[in-house]
Design an enzyme around this catalytic site. Structure first.
Site, PDB file in Angstrom:
ATOM      1  N   ASN A  15      82.210 -15.389  30.440  1.00  0.00           N
ATOM      2  CA  ASN A  15      83.014 -15.670  31.632  1.00  0.00           C
ATOM      3  C   ASN A  15      84.375 -16.169  31.228  1.00  0.00           C
ATOM      4  O   ASN A  15      84.517 -16.833  30.197  1.00  0.00           O
ATOM      5  CB  ASN A  15      82.384 -16.798  32.475  1.00  0.00           C
ATOM      6  CG  ASN A  15      81.017 -16.440  33.016  1.00  0.00           C
ATOM      7  OD1 ASN A  15      80.720 -15.291  33.321  1.00  0.00           O
ATOM      8  ND2 ASN A  15      80.172 -17.455  33.138  1.00  0.00           N
ATOM      9  N   ALA A 251      78.758 -28.743  26.694  1.00  0.00           N
ATOM     10  CA  ALA A 251      78.040 -29.643  25.783  1.00  0.00           C
ATOM     11  C   ALA A 251      76.637 -29.078  25.513  1.00  0.00           C
ATOM     12  O   ALA A 251      76.163 -29.061  24.375  1.00  0.00           O
ATOM     13  CB  ALA A 251      77.948 -31.039  26.376  1.00  0.00           C
ATOM     14  N   GLY A 252      75.987 -28.597  26.572  1.00  0.00           N
ATOM     15  CA  GLY A 252      74.666 -27.990  26.401  1.00  0.00           C
ATOM     16  C   GLY A 252      74.741 -26.731  25.545  1.00  0.00           C
ATOM     17  O   GLY A 252      73.821 -26.438  24.764  1.00  0.00           O
ATOM     18  N   ASP A 253      75.818 -25.993  25.682  1.00  0.00           N
ATOM     19  CA  ASP A 253      75.976 -24.769  24.878  1.00  0.00           C
ATOM     20  C   ASP A 253      76.176 -25.111  23.401  1.00  0.00           C
ATOM     21  O   ASP A 253      75.627 -24.432  22.518  1.00  0.00           O
ATOM     22  CB  ASP A 253      77.169 -23.955  25.393  1.00  0.00           C
ATOM     23  CG  ASP A 253      76.974 -23.524  26.841  1.00  0.00           C
ATOM     24  OD1 ASP A 253      75.813 -23.320  27.240  1.00  0.00           O
ATOM     25  OD2 ASP A 253      77.973 -23.389  27.567  1.00  0.00           O
ATOM     26  N   GLY A 288      87.656 -28.084  28.091  1.00  0.00           N
ATOM     27  CA  GLY A 288      87.396 -26.648  28.021  1.00  0.00           C
ATOM     28  C   GLY A 288      86.066 -26.346  27.371  1.00  0.00           C
ATOM     29  O   GLY A 288      85.439 -27.212  26.746  1.00  0.00           O
TER      30      GLY A 288
HETATM   31  O1  RIB Z   1      77.884 -24.002  30.207  1.00  0.00           O
HETATM   32  C1  RIB Z   1      79.231 -23.937  30.572  1.00  0.00           C
HETATM   33  C2  RIB Z   1      79.552 -22.549  31.072  1.00  0.00           C
HETATM   34  O2  RIB Z   1      78.845 -22.313  32.267  1.00  0.00           O
HETATM   35  C3  RIB Z   1      81.002 -22.324  31.423  1.00  0.00           C
HETATM   36  O3  RIB Z   1      81.768 -21.914  30.327  1.00  0.00           O
HETATM   37  C4  RIB Z   1      80.914 -21.327  32.555  1.00  0.00           C
HETATM   38  O4  RIB Z   1      81.468 -20.089  32.251  1.00  0.00           O
HETATM   39  C5  RIB Z   1      79.440 -21.225  32.936  1.00  0.00           C
HETATM   40  O5  RIB Z   1      78.844 -20.095  32.443  1.00  0.00           O
END
Ligand code: RIB
Length: 305
Positions: A15, A251-253, A288
């Site tokens: 995204n 943060a989770g990512d 970001g």
């Molecule tokens: O986890 C964060 C993400 O969730 C953002 O970058 C947004 O694009 C959504 O997918």
């Protein structure tokens, strides 16, 4: 000759994030004024791929972008951090887009317009994608049939699958049984387990219930309260690192990407969770999604404090 399976395959969303800083999130029917819009590469899939690459992993990604200008810029952002983008496909139409507000405490609210992500189909998933792959990492911003197909094929080929069940949605036991690792936050854990999760004790109960539904190893992240895990070899909990929170987006990512890298390297779950816990904390300290993802040296430095 033994084929080394060390790569992380991310199957997920990309995204463009349109981010507005606000003092407080608006309530229903309310209008609030915010700062100028800032644009960042995002999407849970792309963020996790970038996080894994920045944490030192060899990473490839399957996903779809649109034919607008954003699509190419998202591919470029991933290539820049070393992700193999050759399996990113194009879909006529718009790229996925996320509308994000971040309040003064760094908490976010996100609405995703899926765009090309909703066209990633089971037919896009081929056995060749799994060559040299040590772990597959997915989220839930693509069609569920595609997630199920990846899990099914990975099981046949013998590659472990980690699912970050975000955004939360009900999942059947057939899918949960195919997962080696399930990573959920409080609300996702509650939705899938039926257990209220607001603290460590609730997270421990939810982790046990989710294991009973079939996933071998379950990790529940609790933001500032830390993380809980329960798996085949160990169970435990860790407090969150004390950092100055600017923006919790991704943060989770960061956590999931880092966790996948250490598991693909052969680390035990506890060691991998320690690494991921530091990565997640560091991602909250700047603005970001992808620009906030930490490098391995920084993760290891925080772990050693
Ligand atoms: O986890 C964060 C993400 O969730 C953002 O970058 C947004 O694009 C959504 O997918």
């Amino acid at each position: 000759m033994t084929v080394q399976r060390t790569r992380v395959l991310v199957v997920g969303s990309l995204n463009v994030d349109l981010v507005v800083q606000v003092e407080m999130h608006p309530g229903p029917g309310e209008t609030v004024l915010g700062e100028d819009v800032r644009t960042f590469p995002g999407g849970k899939g792309a963020n996790q791929a970038a996080a894994a690459a920045r944490a030192g992993g060899k990473v490839c990604m399957l996903g779809r972008v649109g034919t607008d200008a954003y699509g190419q810029s998202l591919k470029d952002a991933l290539a820049e951090v070393g992700v193999d983008t050759r399996q990113l496909l194009e879909q006529p139409g718009p790229t996925g887009m996320a509308f994000i507000t971040v309040d003064a405490s760094g908490q976010n609210m996100i609405v995703v317009s899926s765009g090309a992500n909703r066209h990633l189909s089971p037919e896009d998933v081929t056995p060749e994608l799994f060559d040299g792959v040590g772990i597959v990492l997915m989220q839930l911003e693509n069609p569920l049939e595609t997630v199920q197909r990846v899990a099914e094929l990975a099981e046949q080929i013998g590659v472990p699958v980690m699912l970050n069940a975000a955004p939360g949605r009900p999942l059947d036991d057939a899918l949960l049984k195919r997962l080696s690792y399930l990573v959920v936050n409080e609300s996702e854990a509650a939705l899938l387990s039926g257990q209220v999760v607001s603290d460590i004790a609730g997270a421990q109960v939810a982790a046990g219930l989710l294991r009973a539904r079939g996933t071998a190893n379950v990790v529940v992240t609790l933001g500032g309260q830390g993380v809980v895990w329960e798996g085949t070899g160990s169970r435990g909990q860790l407090p969150a690192h004390q950092v100055t929170v600017v923006d919790t987006t991704a943060a989770g990512d960061a956590f999931c990407g880092a966790l996948a890298v250490r598991l693909a390297e052969g680390a035990e779950l506890e060691e991998a969770v320690r690494f991921a816990n530091a990565a997640g904390a560091l991602a909250t300290t700047s603005e970001g999604a992808q620009p906030s993802l930490p490098l391995r040296n920084d993760i290891e430095a925080l772990m050693s404090l």
